[in-house]
Write a protein that holds these residues in place. Structure first.
Motif, mmCIF file in Angstrom:
data_model
loop_
_atom_site.group_PDB
_atom_site.id
_atom_site.type_symbol
_atom_site.label_atom_id
_atom_site.label_comp_id
_atom_site.label_asym_id
_atom_site.label_seq_id
_atom_site.Cartn_x
_atom_site.Cartn_y
_atom_site.Cartn_z
ATOM 1 N N MET A 36 0.833 -1.204 0.000
ATOM 2 C CA MET A 36 0.000 0.000 0.000
ATOM 3 C C MET A 36 0.874 1.263 0.000
ATOM 4 O O MET A 36 1.845 1.347 0.749
ATOM 5 C CB MET A 36 -0.878 -0.034 1.258
ATOM 6 C CG MET A 36 -1.885 1.064 1.357
ATOM 7 S SD MET A 36 -2.904 0.957 2.852
ATOM 8 C CE MET A 36 -4.044 -0.328 2.395
ATOM 9 N N SER A 37 0.528 2.235 -0.846
ATOM 10 C CA SER A 37 1.253 3.503 -0.856
ATOM 11 C C SER A 37 0.887 4.313 0.388
ATOM 12 O O SER A 37 -0.123 4.036 1.050
ATOM 13 C CB SER A 37 0.903 4.300 -2.110
ATOM 14 O OG SER A 37 -0.432 4.776 -2.032
ATOM 15 N N GLU A 38 1.711 5.303 0.707
ATOM 16 C CA GLU A 38 1.414 6.159 1.867
ATOM 17 C C GLU A 38 0.073 6.869 1.685
ATOM 18 O O GLU A 38 -0.700 6.999 2.622
ATOM 19 C CB GLU A 38 2.543 7.162 2.087
ATOM 20 C CG GLU A 38 3.812 6.522 2.583
ATOM 21 C CD GLU A 38 4.928 7.520 2.795
ATOM 22 O OE1 GLU A 38 4.979 8.543 2.081
ATOM 23 O OE2 GLU A 38 5.754 7.262 3.681
ATOM 24 N N ILE A 66 1.430 13.419 2.987
ATOM 25 C CA ILE A 66 0.549 13.723 1.862
ATOM 26 C C ILE A 66 0.564 15.236 1.661
ATOM 27 O O ILE A 66 0.894 15.990 2.577
ATOM 28 C CB ILE A 66 -0.901 13.226 2.083
ATOM 29 C CG1 ILE A 66 -1.537 13.871 3.317
ATOM 30 C CG2 ILE A 66 -0.941 11.716 2.144
ATOM 31 C CD1 ILE A 66 -3.019 13.600 3.485
ATOM 32 N N THR A 67 0.194 15.663 0.465
ATOM 33 C CA THR A 67 0.140 17.095 0.168
ATOM 34 C C THR A 67 -1.230 17.662 0.547
ATOM 35 O O THR A 67 -2.175 16.908 0.813
ATOM 36 C CB THR A 67 0.377 17.339 -1.331
ATOM 37 O OG1 THR A 67 -0.719 16.760 -2.061
ATOM 38 C CG2 THR A 67 1.692 16.745 -1.794
ATOM 39 N N LYS A 68 -1.331 18.970 0.529
ATOM 40 C CA LYS A 68 -2.624 19.615 0.775
ATOM 41 C C LYS A 68 -3.636 19.223 -0.297
ATOM 42 O O LYS A 68 -4.816 19.047 0.000
ATOM 43 C CB LYS A 68 -2.460 21.133 0.830
ATOM 44 C CG LYS A 68 -1.690 21.590 2.044
ATOM 45 C CD LYS A 68 -1.507 23.102 2.046
ATOM 46 C CE LYS A 68 -0.691 23.530 3.243
ATOM 47 N NZ LYS A 68 -0.513 24.984 3.301
ATOM 48 N N VAL A 96 -3.077 6.561 4.265
ATOM 49 C CA VAL A 96 -3.723 7.709 4.912
ATOM 50 C C VAL A 96 -5.206 7.746 4.535
ATOM 51 O O VAL A 96 -6.063 8.024 5.377
ATOM 52 C CB VAL A 96 -3.004 9.028 4.551
ATOM 53 C CG1 VAL A 96 -3.748 10.236 5.100
ATOM 54 C CG2 VAL A 96 -1.570 9.006 5.070
ATOM 55 N N LYS A 97 -5.516 7.460 3.289
ATOM 56 C CA LYS A 97 -6.901 7.428 2.834
ATOM 57 C C LYS A 97 -7.699 6.390 3.628
ATOM 58 O O LYS A 97 -8.827 6.646 4.053
ATOM 59 C CB LYS A 97 -6.952 7.113 1.338
ATOM 60 C CG LYS A 97 -8.327 7.215 0.731
ATOM 61 C CD LYS A 97 -8.247 7.011 -0.776
ATOM 62 C CE LYS A 97 -9.597 7.148 -1.421
ATOM 63 N NZ LYS A 97 -9.519 6.991 -2.883
ATOM 64 N N GLN A 98 -7.109 5.229 3.860
ATOM 65 C CA GLN A 98 -7.788 4.185 4.633
ATOM 66 C C GLN A 98 -8.002 4.635 6.081
ATOM 67 O O GLN A 98 -9.064 4.405 6.658
ATOM 68 C CB GLN A 98 -6.985 2.885 4.597
ATOM 69 C CG GLN A 98 -7.701 1.724 5.244
ATOM 70 C CD GLN A 98 -9.012 1.373 4.554
ATOM 71 O OE1 GLN A 98 -9.059 1.172 3.346
ATOM 72 N NE2 GLN A 98 -10.091 1.325 5.307
ATOM 73 N N LEU A 99 -6.997 5.283 6.659
ATOM 74 C CA LEU A 99 -7.151 5.798 8.023
ATOM 75 C C LEU A 99 -8.336 6.761 8.109
ATOM 76 O O LEU A 99 -9.130 6.709 9.052
ATOM 77 C CB LEU A 99 -5.877 6.508 8.486
ATOM 78 C CG LEU A 99 -4.675 5.630 8.779
ATOM 79 C CD1 LEU A 99 -3.465 6.494 9.119
ATOM 80 C CD2 LEU A 99 -4.974 4.664 9.911
ATOM 81 N N TYR A 100 -8.459 7.626 7.106
ATOM 82 C CA TYR A 100 -9.562 8.585 7.077
ATOM 83 C C TYR A 100 -10.908 7.861 6.989
ATOM 84 O O TYR A 100 -11.860 8.221 7.680
ATOM 85 C CB TYR A 100 -9.391 9.554 5.909
ATOM 86 C CG TYR A 100 -10.506 10.564 5.816
ATOM 87 C CD1 TYR A 100 -10.554 11.641 6.698
ATOM 88 C CD2 TYR A 100 -11.513 10.448 4.863
ATOM 89 C CE1 TYR A 100 -11.583 12.569 6.633
ATOM 90 C CE2 TYR A 100 -12.542 11.364 4.794
ATOM 91 C CZ TYR A 100 -12.571 12.432 5.674
ATOM 92 O OH TYR A 100 -13.602 13.345 5.608
ATOM 93 N N LEU A 101 -10.953 6.840 6.165
ATOM 94 C CA LEU A 101 -12.197 6.070 6.036
ATOM 95 C C LEU A 101 -12.581 5.386 7.346
ATOM 96 O O LEU A 101 -13.759 5.172 7.626
ATOM 97 C CB LEU A 101 -12.063 5.040 4.911
ATOM 98 C CG LEU A 101 -11.957 5.620 3.497
ATOM 99 C CD1 LEU A 101 -11.652 4.506 2.494
ATOM 100 C CD2 LEU A 101 -13.225 6.353 3.119
ATOM 101 N N TRP A 102 -11.591 5.039 8.155
ATOM 102 C CA TRP A 102 -11.837 4.435 9.458
ATOM 103 C C TRP A 102 -12.191 5.471 10.519
ATOM 104 O O TRP A 102 -12.480 5.137 11.657
ATOM 105 C CB TRP A 102 -10.626 3.640 9.917
ATOM 106 C CG TRP A 102 -10.413 2.352 9.180
ATOM 107 C CD1 TRP A 102 -11.341 1.618 8.500
ATOM 108 C CD2 TRP A 102 -9.187 1.635 9.070
ATOM 109 N NE1 TRP A 102 -10.761 0.488 7.973
ATOM 110 C CE2 TRP A 102 -9.442 0.469 8.317
ATOM 111 C CE3 TRP A 102 -7.898 1.862 9.540
ATOM 112 C CZ2 TRP A 102 -8.448 -0.457 8.017
ATOM 113 C CZ3 TRP A 102 -6.914 0.936 9.243
ATOM 114 C CH2 TRP A 102 -7.191 -0.211 8.487
ATOM 115 N N GLY A 103 -12.113 6.770 10.171
ATOM 116 C CA GLY A 103 -12.495 7.825 11.098
ATOM 117 C C GLY A 103 -11.354 8.502 11.829
ATOM 118 O O GLY A 103 -11.593 9.309 12.729
#
Length: 62
Positions: A2-4, A27-29, A8-15
């Motif tokens: 998994m890429s960084e 990650i960038t802005k 991070v996207k998965q972490l966001y989906l988990w809340g």
């Protein structure tokens, strides 16, 4: 693997909050906006209450 960005996207989906990943340049802005749909600057205003409290404390001392 998994890429960084995907991590991070998965972490966001988990809340989980992901602002720190922009601060540490994982990650960038623009990527933050792609994940959340919000500008990164908008996310940092959520701490404005703490900032205004410290400002009012500074003002009361003057």
């Amino acid at each position: 693997m998994m890429s960084e960005f995907d991590f991070v996207k998965q972490l966001y989906l988990w809340g989980f909050p992901i602002e720190c990943y922009v601060e540490y340049k994982t990650i960038t802005k623009d990527q933050y906006k792609e994940i959340t749909g919000k500008d990164y600057a908008d996310a940092s205003t959520s701490t404005s209450a703490g900032a205004s409290e410290s400002t009012s404390a500074d003002t009361s001392q003057a």
